[in-house]
Design an enzyme around this catalytic site. Structure first.
Site, mmCIF file in Angstrom:
data_model
loop_
_atom_site.group_PDB
_atom_site.id
_atom_site.type_symbol
_atom_site.label_atom_id
_atom_site.label_comp_id
_atom_site.label_asym_id
_atom_site.label_seq_id
_atom_site.Cartn_x
_atom_site.Cartn_y
_atom_site.Cartn_z
ATOM 1 N N CYS A 108 0.818 -1.214 0.000
ATOM 2 C CA CYS A 108 0.000 0.000 0.000
ATOM 3 C C CYS A 108 0.851 1.262 0.000
ATOM 4 O O CYS A 108 0.495 2.267 -0.643
ATOM 5 C CB CYS A 108 -0.950 0.002 1.187
ATOM 6 S SG CYS A 108 -0.144 -0.075 2.802
ATOM 7 N N ASP A 120 -7.980 5.786 -2.613
ATOM 8 C CA ASP A 120 -7.138 4.659 -2.207
ATOM 9 C C ASP A 120 -6.718 3.864 -3.439
ATOM 10 O O ASP A 120 -7.489 3.054 -3.972
ATOM 11 C CB ASP A 120 -7.899 3.754 -1.237
ATOM 12 C CG ASP A 120 -7.000 2.699 -0.604
ATOM 13 O OD1 ASP A 120 -5.831 2.584 -1.015
ATOM 14 O OD2 ASP A 120 -7.464 1.998 0.320
ATOM 15 N N HIS A 140 -2.274 0.591 7.001
ATOM 16 C CA HIS A 140 -2.582 0.945 5.615
ATOM 17 C C HIS A 140 -2.162 2.387 5.343
ATOM 18 O O HIS A 140 -1.996 3.189 6.270
ATOM 19 C CB HIS A 140 -4.084 0.786 5.365
ATOM 20 C CG HIS A 140 -4.473 0.774 3.920
ATOM 21 N ND1 HIS A 140 -3.936 -0.097 3.002
ATOM 22 C CD2 HIS A 140 -5.353 1.559 3.219
ATOM 23 C CE1 HIS A 140 -4.469 0.120 1.821
ATOM 24 N NE2 HIS A 140 -5.322 1.128 1.927
#
Length: 663
Positions: free
Chosen positions: A407, A467, A451
């Site tokens: 991520c 995202d 994250h």
């Protein structure tokens, strides 16, 4: 009892047992040499007791202390700090054992032991640790009882039962003080033990940081919502906002606590929830955007993170309200926008060229961000916990060569391209998702849920979350890391014994969640019962924390508990039912007017013999009563109160008349 007398065998036995159970909770963070030190000192002290070894000389004791200090220095890198201090305390607790000579030394060791028990809560404060701590406390109490000079104290079983009874008797008073006594802040502040800060979010981010964190099954926090929790895809737990980029690492921008609060507008439905956060040794809290009413000393910073004045060094419970649909700074904030356009002067030319191309095709920030998401979704990008090396130009290497990352790779690259295209953007780190425990209807958020995502700014809309990981791996956002990594098989690969790897086994998973529910209740109602919660409870009960009723209940309740304990110890009702002792008390009262008083420690037979010498005319009657009393009291004869009363009645008739006037 003389404090300079030698230590009895039973006390030494319980001291050895107490040391063992005191050290056990510390084994996880103690260096191995401490265990060897205890085994050596315990063996030495036993040999001294058996008169097969001598007490250590002054030089030997100095050598032991010096060796312990060097051991702490080499194993902890310092003699200062909470972690090193605990190791020093345990070492002193152990070394004191070999020089025990008198009861005074044993008292010092027992007090050190109680303090060492308390320090174990710095490392583990769940319900299992609390229950286990009763064992060393009981062993230390048994050692304290064993120091007394009596036949009772010489029996290990009897001392253990008495120690357990004393502990149980103290529980009601402890509960009263826990509920009503004011919470006091710490008298000092030291860094948390090193083990508490080894996992968790850092205050900066570069590729590879969260890959390592994703292999940790440690718990970050638990959350219970008022009502149904939102869908997993909406659970973005904000911790930090990273706005500075030096070409390698994203970091926070310096902010003052007296800076103006950020501007935002409430929209949509608010979410109310309660968080129980594990110690992190960092000041930031985990919340959904935009948060209000966190911990009492928490403040919403200008980048929308919620931060306390002091780090979280013990389990923290706080209630929060968030507006997920709020507008974040929809109007121009020149300082924030200028800060979030900054990039290094050079580096990553291919990414900069792509940004210019995108800006020409998509002049609006929202359109450009969506175009990047399509690129991530349609091109052969991969989401992996084993990203390949990218070379010195990390953004270019990731976007145009390896196209595989975690991520932080996607969030960092997208933020870079947005800034290069002239769109203010920043990286946000925290946690995403959470595991629902159906037994308690709350969420567990673990370290592997860490994250990173992106926020970009557009006039009128303010900061908008996007995202890129969700475009590459929707399973990560919708189902969690375990499902996203199911094909790769890398989920918790470094921790094969973690029960989280076996959530597919219903029985094992059910036991894990049930045990977590017990611990969650312990944290909410016991560890979470701090100043604010106590104040709310006292206001509901007494109207105000300084109410005179509170003082009355505290003092009066304590007095009643102490009175109940005294009644339990002395059992006056049993004395009233003891007809033999009551009869002998009457016998003493009858002889008192004749100058006969039983001395302290004088037995009934000696007292009766002295009475027969003083009253020869009544000697036979006194002897008859004494023999009947002794037979019933100690000889196993059938208890016959009528016989004792008859002897006393005969004695009363035979005594001179003055007894009748003074009886």
């Amino acid at each position: 009892m003389n404090a300079e007398q030698p230590i009895p065998r039973v006390a030494l036995t319980w001291l050895l047992v107490a040391q063992a159970v005191v050290i056990i909770p510390h084994l996880e963070h103690l260096p191995l040499w401490v265990v060897g030190l205890w085994l050596g000192c315990a063996f030495w002290r036993v040999q001294v007791f058996r008169m097969r070894a001598n007490y250590p000389s002054g030089l030997a004791k100095l050598a032991l202390v010096g060796a312990a200090g060097l051991g702490v220095w080499f194993s902890r890198g310092s003699l200062i700090g909470l972690d090193a201090g605990v190791v020093l305390l345990i070492a002193a607790f152990i070394i004191k054992l070999v020089e025990l000579k008198t009861r005074r030394d044993a008292w010092v060791l027992i007090l050190l032991g109680f303090f060492a028990v308390v320090t174990s809560y710095l490392f583990q404060d769940d319900i299992l640790a609390a229950a286990f701590s009763l064992l060393p406390v009981t062993a230390l109490l048994a050692a304290l009882i064993g120091l007394q000079q009596s036949n009772f104290a010489a029996r290990p079983g009897s001392t253990l039962r008495l120690a357990g009874g004393l502990l149980l008797q103290a529980l009601p008073l402890m509960l009263l003080l826990f509920m009503l006594f004011p919470r006091l802040g710490p008298l000092w502040s030291l860094p948390m033990p090193g083990g508490k800060a080894t996992t968790g979010l850092s205050d900066s981010m570069m590729p590879g940081d969260m890959v390592e964190l994703s292999q940790s099954p440690e718990l970050a926090f638990r959350v219970s919502f008022k009502g149904e929790p939102p869908p997993r895809s909406q659970l973005y737990w904000r911790a930090l906002t990273l706005e500075n980029f030096d070409g390698q690492r994203w970091t926070q921008a310096g902010q003052r606590r007296d800076a103006p609060a950020p501007q935002w507008q409430r929209q949509g439905v608010a979410l109310e929830y309660q968080v129980v956060m594990e110690p992190s040794d960092h000041p930031w809290l985990f919340v959904l955007d935009v948060a209000e009413n966190g911990a009492s000393d928490a403040q919403l910073m200008s980048d929308f993170r919620l931060e306390r004045r002091s780090p979280v060094r013990q389990s923290l419970l706080y209630n929060t309200m968030s507006w997920p649909g709020a507008l974040l700074e929809p109007n121009d904030n020149r300082r924030a926008l200028r800060l979030n356009l900054g990039l290094p002067a050079g580096g990553n030319p291919r990414a900069r060229a792509w940004a210019r191309e995108l800006r020409e095709r998509y002049p609006q920030p929202r359109e450009l961000a969506q175009a990047m998401l399509r690129e991530f979704r349609e091109q052969p990008f991969a989401y992996t916990l084993k990203p390949p090396a990218t070379g010195p130009e990390r953004i270019d290497g990731f976007l145009f060569e390896t196209r595989a990352g975690f991520c932080e790779h996607y969030a960092g690259a997208m933020t870079f391209v947005l800034r290069a295209a002239g769109i203010p953007a920043r990286v946000v780190t925290g946690y995403q998702g959470g595991e629902l425990n159906p037994a308690g209807s709350y969420l567990l958020v673990h370290q592997f849920d860490a994250h990173a995502w992106v926020e970009y700014w557009q006039a009128g809309s303010g900061w908008t979350r996007v995202d890129p990981t969700g475009a590459v791996s929707p399973e990560r956002i919708e189902l969690g890391l375990e499902q996203a990594m199911s094909r790769e098989g890398s989920f918790l690969a470094g921790d094969p014994f973690s029960p989280l790897r076996y959530r597919g086994l219903s029985l094992l998973n059910g036991l894990r969640l049930s045990w977590d529910q017990i611990n969650y209740g312990w944290q909410r109602w016991v560890l979470g019962y701090q100043g604010e919660q106590q104040g709310d409870l006292l206001r509901r009960w007494f109207g105000a924390p300084d109410s005179p009723w509170l003082a009355l209940v505290t003092v009066g309740g304590g007095a009643l508990l102490l009175a109940a304990l005294a009644l339990g110890l002395f059992k006056p009702w049993q004395r009233q039912r003891d007809v033999q002792l009551r009869s002998f008390e009457r016998f003493e009262q009858m002889l008192t007017p004749h100058g006969l008083r039983r001395d302290a420690g004088e037995g009934h037979r000696d007292f009766s013999g002295r009475a027969m010498l003083a009253l020869p005319e009544q000697a036979e009657t006194i002897r008859a009563y004494s023999e009947a009393f002794e037979a019933q009291r100690y000889g196993g004869a059938t208890v016959d109160p009528a016989l004792l009363r008859a002897h006393l009645a005969r004695l009363r008739r035979e005594l001179p008349w003055r007894w009748r006037r003074h009886r």
